[in-house]
Design a protein around this motif. Structure first.
Motif, mmCIF file in Angstrom:
data_model
loop_
_atom_site.group_PDB
_atom_site.id
_atom_site.type_symbol
_atom_site.label_atom_id
_atom_site.label_comp_id
_atom_site.label_asym_id
_atom_site.label_seq_id
_atom_site.Cartn_x
_atom_site.Cartn_y
_atom_site.Cartn_z
ATOM 1 N N GLY A 40 0.778 -1.228 0.000
ATOM 2 C CA GLY A 40 0.000 0.000 0.000
ATOM 3 C C GLY A 40 0.804 1.269 0.000
ATOM 4 O O GLY A 40 0.233 2.351 0.145
ATOM 5 N N HIS A 41 2.109 1.150 -0.175
ATOM 6 C CA HIS A 41 2.952 2.341 -0.121
ATOM 7 C C HIS A 41 3.763 2.498 -1.391
ATOM 8 O O HIS A 41 3.976 1.585 -2.148
ATOM 9 C CB HIS A 41 3.908 2.277 1.074
ATOM 10 N N GLY A 42 4.240 3.668 -1.574
ATOM 11 C CA GLY A 42 5.157 3.933 -2.669
ATOM 12 C C GLY A 42 6.527 3.390 -2.333
ATOM 13 O O GLY A 42 6.681 2.506 -1.498
ATOM 14 N N LEU A 43 7.527 3.941 -2.976
ATOM 15 C CA LEU A 43 8.891 3.464 -2.788
ATOM 16 C C LEU A 43 9.679 4.410 -1.886
ATOM 17 O O LEU A 43 9.586 5.626 -2.036
ATOM 18 C CB LEU A 43 9.589 3.346 -4.136
ATOM 19 N N PHE A 90 13.503 -2.925 -4.721
ATOM 20 C CA PHE A 90 13.679 -2.572 -6.124
ATOM 21 C C PHE A 90 14.970 -1.804 -6.316
ATOM 22 O O PHE A 90 15.306 -0.909 -5.544
ATOM 23 C CB PHE A 90 12.514 -1.712 -6.627
ATOM 24 N N PHE A 103 13.282 0.881 -13.384
ATOM 25 C CA PHE A 103 13.330 -0.078 -12.292
ATOM 26 C C PHE A 103 13.576 -1.508 -12.757
ATOM 27 O O PHE A 103 13.160 -1.902 -13.847
ATOM 28 C CB PHE A 103 12.009 -0.051 -11.508
ATOM 29 N N GLY A 104 14.242 -2.275 -11.874
ATOM 30 C CA GLY A 104 14.360 -3.699 -12.062
ATOM 31 C C GLY A 104 13.089 -4.413 -11.647
ATOM 32 O O GLY A 104 12.128 -3.779 -11.193
ATOM 33 N N PRO A 105 13.085 -5.751 -11.752
ATOM 34 C CA PRO A 105 11.870 -6.524 -11.480
ATOM 35 C C PRO A 105 11.569 -6.734 -10.007
ATOM 36 O O PRO A 105 10.482 -7.176 -9.660
ATOM 37 C CB PRO A 105 12.157 -7.862 -12.166
ATOM 38 N N ARG A 108 11.661 -10.111 -3.664
ATOM 39 C CA ARG A 108 10.753 -10.252 -2.514
ATOM 40 C C ARG A 108 11.502 -10.960 -1.400
ATOM 41 O O ARG A 108 11.889 -12.110 -1.555
ATOM 42 C CB ARG A 108 9.511 -11.033 -2.904
ATOM 43 N N TYR B 35 4.328 6.495 -13.073
ATOM 44 C CA TYR B 35 4.603 5.084 -13.306
ATOM 45 C C TYR B 35 3.317 4.292 -13.081
ATOM 46 O O TYR B 35 2.452 4.670 -12.297
ATOM 47 C CB TYR B 35 5.649 4.558 -12.309
ATOM 48 N N GLN B 37 2.338 0.300 -11.969
ATOM 49 C CA GLN B 37 2.922 -0.926 -11.435
ATOM 50 C C GLN B 37 1.852 -1.995 -11.316
ATOM 51 O O GLN B 37 0.779 -1.748 -10.763
ATOM 52 C CB GLN B 37 3.566 -0.664 -10.067
ATOM 53 N N GLY B 40 3.628 -7.835 -8.444
ATOM 54 C CA GLY B 40 4.767 -8.700 -8.699
ATOM 55 C C GLY B 40 5.786 -8.148 -9.678
ATOM 56 O O GLY B 40 6.742 -8.848 -10.030
ATOM 57 N N GLU B 41 5.587 -6.914 -10.108
ATOM 58 C CA GLU B 41 6.501 -6.328 -11.076
ATOM 59 C C GLU B 41 7.004 -4.977 -10.598
ATOM 60 O O GLU B 41 6.456 -4.386 -9.666
ATOM 61 C CB GLU B 41 5.818 -6.174 -12.430
ATOM 62 N N GLY B 42 8.061 -4.482 -11.238
ATOM 63 C CA GLY B 42 8.561 -3.155 -10.920
ATOM 64 C C GLY B 42 7.735 -2.081 -11.603
ATOM 65 O O GLY B 42 7.020 -2.350 -12.565
ATOM 66 N N PRO B 43 7.817 -0.855 -11.109
ATOM 67 C CA PRO B 43 7.101 0.254 -11.758
ATOM 68 C C PRO B 43 7.603 0.446 -13.183
ATOM 69 O O PRO B 43 8.799 0.350 -13.452
ATOM 70 C CB PRO B 43 7.454 1.452 -10.882
ATOM 71 N N LEU B 45 7.645 3.151 -16.344
ATOM 72 C CA LEU B 45 7.470 4.574 -16.633
ATOM 73 C C LEU B 45 6.388 4.785 -17.690
ATOM 74 O O LEU B 45 6.385 4.139 -18.744
ATOM 75 C CB LEU B 45 8.782 5.161 -17.136
ATOM 76 N N LEU B 86 -1.422 0.030 -9.905
ATOM 77 C CA LEU B 86 -1.004 1.062 -8.952
ATOM 78 C C LEU B 86 -0.305 2.168 -9.738
ATOM 79 O O LEU B 86 0.665 1.908 -10.452
ATOM 80 C CB LEU B 86 -0.050 0.457 -7.911
ATOM 81 N N LEU B 88 1.848 5.510 -9.614
ATOM 82 C CA LEU B 88 2.768 6.223 -8.738
ATOM 83 C C LEU B 88 3.278 7.480 -9.431
ATOM 84 O O LEU B 88 3.603 7.444 -10.617
ATOM 85 C CB LEU B 88 3.977 5.343 -8.410
ATOM 86 N N PHE B 99 8.773 9.614 -4.054
ATOM 87 C CA PHE B 99 7.593 8.944 -4.575
ATOM 88 C C PHE B 99 6.383 9.211 -3.695
ATOM 89 O O PHE B 99 6.484 9.287 -2.470
ATOM 90 C CB PHE B 99 7.820 7.433 -4.640
ATOM 91 N N ASP B 101 2.591 7.719 -2.406
ATOM 92 C CA ASP B 101 2.177 6.389 -1.962
ATOM 93 C C ASP B 101 1.322 5.662 -3.006
ATOM 94 O O ASP B 101 1.023 4.489 -2.844
ATOM 95 C CB ASP B 101 1.415 6.472 -0.645
#
Lengths: 112, 109
Positions: A40-43, A90, A103-105, A108, B35, B37, B40-43, B45, B86, B88, B99, B101
């Motif tokens: 639920g949060h950003g980065l 990330f 960003f990379g994948p 976890r 972005y 998202q 299971g994946e990265g953001p 662009l 999502l 962002l 960033f 939320d």
């Protein structure tokens, strides 16, 4: 995908053990970043690097260290993992005329 | 510390509806990124806006950067289930990004 890979993609570990996550890029970008993302949060920025052996802290750096001995690799180390470090991590690089992050994948990480 | 607030936090709409999500700050940014998202994946662009007042269109998505470079909006026309995700926003200044939320968008068929 800007040539970014992260390893491992998934890891389960126990409290108190050391953990190292790797970010690898193939395009010689100068800036690299480590973020964590919680539900639920950003980065949130942990650490970043602006060149080989040049690193600086982000907003949530406590409990983490980083190293960058060569341009293509940026390592994130949890010296003694805690349950609060369970998250998705990330890596990102800075590229393009507008200095955009790619960003990379993600990795976890679960700390039991 | 620069802060970015996104609203709404959650949005659930029917296919075909229009929507706008917002990204606001009291700080000035050199550029702002949006972005998307998926789980299971990265953001990934979507767009970078650089100039105050700039408007960029990407098919059904319209992005606007505020005149003072402190805020931005994303408008989606005729939303589709594939838009679910999502969203962002991130403000860039001096090589570092802050960033929000995120807004979790669900588009129901």
């Amino acid at each position: 995908d800007a040539g970014i890979t992260q390893s491992p993609r998934h890891k389960v570990t126990e409290t108190g053990t050391p953990v190292t996550l790797r970010c690898h890029q193939t395009e010689n970008h100068r800036y690299m970043y480590w973020y964590r993302q919680d539900p639920g949060h950003g980065l949130r920025l942990i650490h970043y690097s602006y060149g080989v052996k040049d690193t600086d802290k982000g907003e949530v750096s406590d409990g983490y260290s980083v190293s960058r001995s060569k341009t293509e690799d940026f390592l994130l180390t949890l010296e003694s993992a805690t349950s609060s470090q369970t998250s998705v991590y990330f890596c990102a690089i800075l590229a393009g005329a507008s200095d955009t992050q790619y960003f990379g994948p993600g990795t976890r990480l679960t700390v039991l | 510390t620069q802060l970015l607030e996104q609203s709404p936090q959650f949005l659930s709409i029917q296919e075909g509806e229009n929507l706008t999500v917002y990204c606001n700050s009291s700080s000035v940014f050199s550029s702002l990124q949006w972005y998307r998202q998926e789980p299971g994946e990265g953001p990934v662009l979507l767009v970078t806006v650089v100039t105050g007042g700039e408007v960029k269109k990407l098919k059904r998505l319209t992005f606007q950067f505020g005149d003072a470079r402190k805020d931005s909006s994303l408008h989606i026309t005729a939303a589709q289930p594939g838009d679910t995700g999502l969203y962002l926003c991130a403000g860039e200044y001096a090589g570092k990004s802050t960033f929000g939320d995120g807004t979790t968008l669900t588009v129901k068929p």
